[in-house]
Design an enzyme around this catalytic site. Structure first.
Site: not given
Length: 277
Positions: A229, A83
């Protein structure tokens, strides 16, 4: 089972009007908790590391080896995703370590520079046959390991040009969502719908911890197929440790176990949402 390819999972979610959770983690306890939640919920999940999480865990090689080992002992569908990388070197290291998908984040760059960076990243992932995620517009906020700046909302026309020019597989969008806190003014559903109409690739929503359940359901209805999340899971871990250490200040092992239990509870709640694949 071995780590799975996240591409078909996201594609299935996109086709069925559902979403897959991308769980950002930083410790082995968080990894085990998310895998446990996936087993209990019988849902797939992407375990994700950003630069901060990788720094805590020991780098891409350690992260990949650890997640692979835990996944091998599980019957859940577990994928591994990088990410918020902003250099090609980071992508290359993650690809070589065995990550199943990667994100290039040039969202704070001028549009043309961002386009060039994403095109170069697509060259890497095409060669390695991995899905590539990119972010257009900029999700601001406060989260370790993420480039922070002023929020800039995704423009649907730019989104169409960007996807067409780069060939990215998943597009992360800025539509009121915020890293590490409450959404800025709430989800911009009309903007999200316009983006969905402009591009055909699955959309990704970062900063989901700050959105309500209703907003998340709406986002999925409007084409979001992956929901990231991180803050909620890290807050659950921190609270579990704090509660345990309040009465047992020297029991670190117990505190880590308490953190793992809290993260599993939080992750399971997300994975069993009505919109989750």
């Amino acid at each position: 089972m071995p780590l799975v390819d996240p591409g078909p999972i996201i594609a299935q979610a996109h086709q069925s009007g559902r979403a897959v959770i991308g769980a950002n983690v930083s410790t082995i306890q968080m990894v085990r908790a998310v895998v446990q939640a996936a087993e209990t919920a019988q849902r797939p999940v992407l375990i994700q590391f950003n630069r901060s999480g990788l720094g805590l865990i020991g780098g891409v090689d350690v992260a990949a080896l650890m997640v692979k080992s835990i996944a091998d002992e599980s019957d859940a569908q577990i994928a591994l995703h990088l990410d918020h990388a902003d250099t090609l070197d980071e992508l290359t290291a993650a690809i070589n370590a065995g990550f199943g998908s990667v994100m290039i984040d040039g969202s704070t760059l001028p549009f043309e520079q961002h386009l060039t960076l994403a095109q170069s990243a697509k060259g890497l992932t095409t060669w390695s046959r991995l899905p590539l995620e990119a972010e257009l517009g900029h999700v601001a906020g406060d989260e370790a390991g993420v480039t922070i700046g002023e929020a800039s909302w995704t423009d649907p026309d730019q989104a169409a040009r960007f996807v067409d020019a780069t060939g990215v597989d998943w597009l992360a969008v800025a539509v009121g969502n915020t890293h590490g806190g409450s959404a800025i003014g709430g989800l911009q559903a009309e903007r999200l719908q316009a983006i969905r109409d402009a591009v055909s690739v699955p959309l990704v929503l970062h900063g989901a911890s700050g959105l309500t359940d209703d907003e998340l359901a709406t986002a999925v209805e409007l084409g979001v197929a992956k929901i990231n999340v991180g803050t909620a899971l890290h807050q659950a871990a921190a609270q579990g440790m704090a509660d345990w250490l309040e009465d047992r200040p020297q029991d670190l092992r117990g505190a880590l176990a308490a953190a793992e239990e809290r993260v599993a509870e939080s992750a399971q709640s997300l994975l069993t949402a009505a919109w989750a694949l």
